[in-house]
Design a protein around this motif. Structure first.
Motif, PDB file in Angstrom:
ATOM      1  N   CYS A   2      -5.195 -15.936   1.323  1.00  9.27           N
ATOM      2  CA  CYS A   2      -6.064 -15.101   1.864  1.00  9.27           C
ATOM      3  C   CYS A   2      -6.054 -13.589   1.838  1.00  9.27           C
ATOM      4  CB  CYS A   2      -6.612 -15.444   3.098  1.00  9.27           C
ATOM      5  SG  CYS A   2      -7.365 -16.937   3.390  1.00  9.27           S
ATOM      6  N   GLU A   3      -4.699 -13.269   1.730  1.00  6.61           N
ATOM      7  CA  GLU A   3      -4.413 -11.856   1.635  1.00  6.61           C
ATOM      8  C   GLU A   3      -4.384 -11.279   0.380  1.00  6.61           C
ATOM      9  OE1 GLU A   3      -3.194  -8.339   3.316  1.00  6.61           O
ATOM     10  OE2 GLU A   3      -3.332 -10.145   4.348  1.00  6.61           O
ATOM     11  N   LEU A   4      -4.393 -12.249  -0.730  1.00  5.82           N
ATOM     12  CA  LEU A   4      -4.473 -11.844  -2.037  1.00  5.82           C
ATOM     13  C   LEU A   4      -5.943 -11.434  -2.407  1.00  5.82           C
ATOM     14  CD1 LEU A   4      -2.205 -14.472  -3.918  1.00  5.82           C
ATOM     15  CD2 LEU A   4      -1.769 -12.358  -3.669  1.00  5.82           C
ATOM     16  N   PHE A   5      -6.892 -11.986  -1.649  1.00  5.02           N
ATOM     17  CA  PHE A   5      -8.368 -11.783  -2.181  1.00  5.02           C
ATOM     18  C   PHE A   5      -8.785 -10.242  -1.538  1.00  5.02           C
ATOM     19  CE2 PHE A   5      -8.422 -16.468  -2.420  1.00  5.02           C
ATOM     20  CZ  PHE A   5      -8.732 -16.432  -3.540  1.00  5.02           C
ATOM     21  N   ILE A   6      -7.927  -9.770  -0.614  1.00  3.04           N
ATOM     22  CA  ILE A   6      -8.238  -8.440   0.005  1.00  3.04           C
ATOM     23  C   ILE A   6      -8.123  -7.271  -1.249  1.00  3.04           C
ATOM     24  CG2 ILE A   6      -7.735  -6.726   1.516  1.00  3.04           C
ATOM     25  CD1 ILE A   6      -6.882  -8.839   3.720  1.00  3.04           C
ATOM     26  N   SER A   7      -9.135  -6.515  -1.350  1.00  6.14           N
ATOM     27  CA  SER A   7      -8.931  -5.668  -2.597  1.00  6.14           C
ATOM     28  C   SER A   7      -7.780  -4.483  -2.400  1.00  6.14           C
ATOM     29  CB  SER A   7     -10.454  -5.045  -3.026  1.00  6.14           C
ATOM     30  OG  SER A   7     -10.617  -4.119  -1.800  1.00  6.14           O
ATOM     31  N   LYS A   8      -7.450  -4.164  -3.556  1.00 12.07           N
ATOM     32  CA  LYS A   8      -6.379  -2.951  -3.284  1.00 12.07           C
ATOM     33  C   LYS A   8      -7.066  -1.768  -2.736  1.00 12.07           C
ATOM     34  CE  LYS A   8      -3.799  -4.555  -7.150  1.00 12.07           C
ATOM     35  NZ  LYS A   8      -1.987  -4.535  -7.145  1.00 12.07           N
ATOM     36  N   GLU A   9      -8.263  -1.635  -2.876  1.00 12.25           N
ATOM     37  CA  GLU A   9      -9.036  -0.691  -2.238  1.00 12.25           C
ATOM     38  C   GLU A   9      -9.225  -0.430  -0.781  1.00 12.25           C
ATOM     39  OE1 GLU A   9     -13.058   0.254  -3.910  1.00 12.25           O
ATOM     40  OE2 GLU A   9     -12.303   0.272  -5.847  1.00 12.25           O
ATOM     41  N   ARG A  10      -9.358  -1.710  -0.582  1.00  7.12           N
ATOM     42  CA  ARG A  10      -9.393  -1.945   1.140  1.00  7.12           C
ATOM     43  C   ARG A  10      -7.942  -1.815   1.800  1.00  7.12           C
ATOM     44  NH1 ARG A  10     -13.310  -5.937   3.606  1.00  7.12           N
ATOM     45  NH2 ARG A  10     -14.420  -4.379   4.092  1.00  7.12           N
ATOM     46  N   GLN A  11      -6.920  -2.213   1.043  1.00  4.38           N
ATOM     47  CA  GLN A  11      -5.697  -2.235   1.336  1.00  4.38           C
ATOM     48  C   GLN A  11      -5.172  -0.557   1.687  1.00  4.38           C
ATOM     49  OE1 GLN A  11      -3.206  -4.368  -1.111  1.00  4.38           O
ATOM     50  NE2 GLN A  11      -3.779  -6.360  -0.295  1.00  4.38           N
ATOM     51  N   MET A  12      -5.661   0.098   0.465  1.00  7.39           N
ATOM     52  CA  MET A  12      -5.222   1.597   0.336  1.00  7.39           C
ATOM     53  C   MET A  12      -6.161   2.354   1.463  1.00  7.39           C
ATOM     54  SD  MET A  12      -3.841   4.270  -0.976  1.00  7.39           S
ATOM     55  CE  MET A  12      -3.219   3.519  -2.512  1.00  7.39           C
ATOM     56  N   GLU A  13      -7.492   1.910   1.809  1.00  3.82           N
ATOM     57  CA  GLU A  13      -8.314   2.239   2.788  1.00  3.82           C
ATOM     58  C   GLU A  13      -7.762   2.236   4.341  1.00  3.82           C
ATOM     59  OE1 GLU A  13     -12.494   1.583   4.755  1.00  3.82           O
ATOM     60  OE2 GLU A  13     -12.379   1.487   2.765  1.00  3.82           O
ATOM     61  N   ARG A  14      -7.055   0.981   4.431  1.00  4.29           N
ATOM     62  CA  ARG A  14      -6.404   0.764   5.850  1.00  4.29           C
ATOM     63  C   ARG A  14      -5.097   1.841   5.842  1.00  4.29           C
ATOM     64  NH1 ARG A  14      -4.939  -5.374   6.398  1.00  4.29           N
ATOM     65  NH2 ARG A  14      -6.760  -5.601   5.596  1.00  4.29           N
ATOM     66  N   ARG A  15      -4.232   1.533   4.844  1.00  5.93           N
ATOM     67  CA  ARG A  15      -3.079   2.715   5.006  1.00  5.93           C
ATOM     68  C   ARG A  15      -3.479   3.900   5.286  1.00  5.93           C
ATOM     69  NH1 ARG A  15      -0.453   0.427  -0.178  1.00  5.93           N
ATOM     70  NH2 ARG A  15      -0.245  -1.811   0.225  1.00  5.93           N
ATOM     71  N   VAL A  16      -4.485   4.573   4.599  1.00  5.67           N
ATOM     72  CA  VAL A  16      -4.857   5.765   4.554  1.00  5.67           C
ATOM     73  C   VAL A  16      -5.526   6.248   6.253  1.00  5.67           C
ATOM     74  CG1 VAL A  16      -6.856   7.712   4.114  1.00  5.67           C
ATOM     75  CG2 VAL A  16      -5.442   6.201   2.230  1.00  5.67           C
ATOM     76  N   ASN A  17      -6.030   5.322   6.819  1.00  5.18           N
ATOM     77  CA  ASN A  17      -6.553   5.378   7.996  1.00  5.18           C
ATOM     78  C   ASN A  17      -5.397   5.217   8.946  1.00  5.18           C
ATOM     79  OD1 ASN A  17      -9.245   5.566   7.491  1.00  5.18           O
ATOM     80  ND2 ASN A  17      -9.717   3.459   7.519  1.00  5.18           N
ATOM     81  N   GLN A  18      -4.550   4.351   8.702  1.00  4.61           N
ATOM     82  CA  GLN A  18      -3.211   4.384   9.584  1.00  4.61           C
ATOM     83  C   GLN A  18      -2.562   5.717   9.537  1.00  4.61           C
ATOM     84  OE1 GLN A  18      -1.233   1.196   8.031  1.00  4.61           O
ATOM     85  NE2 GLN A  18      -2.168  -0.462   9.386  1.00  4.61           N
ATOM     86  N   GLU A  19      -2.410   6.289   8.478  1.00  2.00           N
ATOM     87  CA  GLU A  19      -1.732   7.905   8.266  1.00  2.00           C
ATOM     88  C   GLU A  19      -2.551   8.668   8.759  1.00  2.00           C
ATOM     89  OE1 GLU A  19       0.858   8.773   6.677  1.00  2.00           O
ATOM     90  OE2 GLU A  19       1.551   6.798   6.467  1.00  2.00           O
ATOM     91  N   LEU A  20      -3.977   8.819   8.823  1.00  4.57           N
ATOM     92  CA  LEU A  20      -4.659   9.880   9.418  1.00  4.57           C
ATOM     93  C   LEU A  20      -4.766   9.406  10.951  1.00  4.57           C
ATOM     94  CD1 LEU A  20      -8.105   9.718   7.304  1.00  4.57           C
ATOM     95  CD2 LEU A  20      -6.518  11.432   7.331  1.00  4.57           C
ATOM     96  N   MET A  21      -4.702   8.444  11.463  1.00  6.49           N
ATOM     97  CA  MET A  21      -4.487   8.190  12.937  1.00  6.49           C
ATOM     98  C   MET A  21      -3.209   8.859  13.568  1.00  6.49           C
ATOM     99  SD  MET A  21      -7.333   7.050  13.914  1.00  6.49           S
ATOM    100  CE  MET A  21      -7.034   6.228  15.445  1.00  6.49           C
ATOM    101  N   ALA A  22      -1.989   8.867  12.591  1.00 10.46           N
ATOM    102  CA  ALA A  22      -0.802   9.255  12.983  1.00 10.46           C
ATOM    103  C   ALA A  22      -0.794  10.874  13.093  1.00 10.46           C
ATOM    104  CB  ALA A  22       0.284   8.806  12.084  1.00 10.46           C
ATOM    105  N   ILE A  23      -1.456  11.565  12.388  1.00 11.37           N
ATOM    106  CA  ILE A  23      -1.593  12.899  12.102  1.00 11.37           C
ATOM    107  C   ILE A  23      -2.077  13.639  13.436  1.00 11.37           C
ATOM    108  CG2 ILE A  23      -2.493  14.952  11.219  1.00 11.37           C
ATOM    109  CD1 ILE A  23      -2.819  13.270   8.503  1.00 11.37           C
ATOM    110  N   ASP A  24      -1.188  14.772  13.852  1.00  8.50           N
ATOM    111  CA  ASP A  24      -1.884  15.498  15.280  1.00  8.50           C
ATOM    112  C   ASP A  24      -2.681  16.600  14.757  1.00  8.50           C
ATOM    113  OD1 ASP A  24      -2.066  16.982  17.379  1.00  8.50           O
ATOM    114  OD2 ASP A  24      -0.001  17.816  17.463  1.00  8.50           O
ATOM    115  N   TRP A  25      -3.939  16.321  14.763  1.00  6.96           N
ATOM    116  CA  TRP A  25      -4.916  17.388  14.457  1.00  6.96           C
ATOM    117  C   TRP A  25      -5.147  18.382  15.159  1.00  6.96           C
ATOM    118  CZ3 TRP A  25      -6.213  16.634   9.661  1.00  6.96           C
ATOM    119  CH2 TRP A  25      -5.976  15.413   9.194  1.00  6.96           C
ATOM    120  N   ASP A  26      -4.525  18.618  16.353  1.00  9.38           N
ATOM    121  CA  ASP A  26      -4.595  19.732  17.232  1.00  9.38           C
ATOM    122  C   ASP A  26      -3.654  20.843  16.860  1.00  9.38           C
ATOM    123  OD1 ASP A  26      -6.635  18.738  18.486  1.00  9.38           O
ATOM    124  OD2 ASP A  26      -5.571  17.558  19.908  1.00  9.38           O
ATOM    125  N   SER A  27      -2.625  20.720  15.934  1.00 10.25           N
ATOM    126  CA  SER A  27      -1.449  21.711  15.592  1.00 10.25           C
ATOM    127  C   SER A  27      -1.593  21.848  14.369  1.00 10.25           C
ATOM    128  CB  SER A  27      -0.372  21.370  16.427  1.00 10.25           C
ATOM    129  OG  SER A  27       0.220  20.119  15.796  1.00 10.25           O
TER     130      SER A  27
END
Length: 159
Positions: free
Chosen positions: A16-41
């Motif tokens: 099942c994991e093989l059917f997830i597109s690379k774009e979606r995997q990249m999007e998930r990683r980018v969203n995780q990175e964005l959530m980790a950034i402190d945008w107030d400083s």
């Protein structure tokens, strides 16, 4: 026959994991990175020419604030109004330092009491602060970013 069914079932669950597109995997990683950034400083405050970019963030901030206040003091030197009543009030001025280092006034807080006594105060503030110098922009994760600043201007009568 049981062995074949087991293999088919195992293959369905693991593939099942093989059917997830690379774009979606990249999007998930980018969203995780964005959530980790402190945008107030920021990683580096906006810097004037006299401020050193190789010192600590606290010293950069102090240099920026001191230089900015010196620019404001110079811009407002000699500005006087005559009023009939004592005044001790504050107007807040919001600035934007954009990702190119340009400083612009975004807003000057409306204060009914001050505006009644000094109707041209907003225009005077805008005129005097219109010629602010440019600075090196703030940096966040290696990228120039815009920052907002609020400056309180204290209006106080003196004898």
């Amino acid at each position: 026959m049981q062995r074949i069914r087991f293999l088919v079932v195992l293959m369905v669950f693991t593939s099942c994991e093989l059917f997830i597109s690379k774009e979606r995997q990249m999007e998930r990683r980018v969203n995780q990175e964005l959530m980790a950034i402190d945008w107030d400083s920021v990683d580096q405050y906006p810097l004037f020419d006299n401020c050193d970019e190789n010192v600590s963030k606290e010293i950069q901030k102090a240099c920026f604030e001191t230089t900015m206040l010196n620019h404001f003091a110079k811009a407002f030197s000699g500005l006087q109004f005559e009023v009939e009543q004592d005044m001790n009030d504050t107007i807040k001025v919001d600035f934007l330092i954009d990702e190119h280092g340009f400083i612009t006034i975004r807003d000057i807080e409306e204060n009914g009491e001050i505006m009644a006594v000094l109707p041209n105060i907003k225009q005077e503030i805008t005129t005097r602060l219109n010629d602010l110098t440019t600075v090196a922009p703030a940096i966040k994760q290696g990228v120039p970013v815009g920052v907002s600043i609020r400056l309180p201007l204290i209006l106080k009568t003196t004898e």
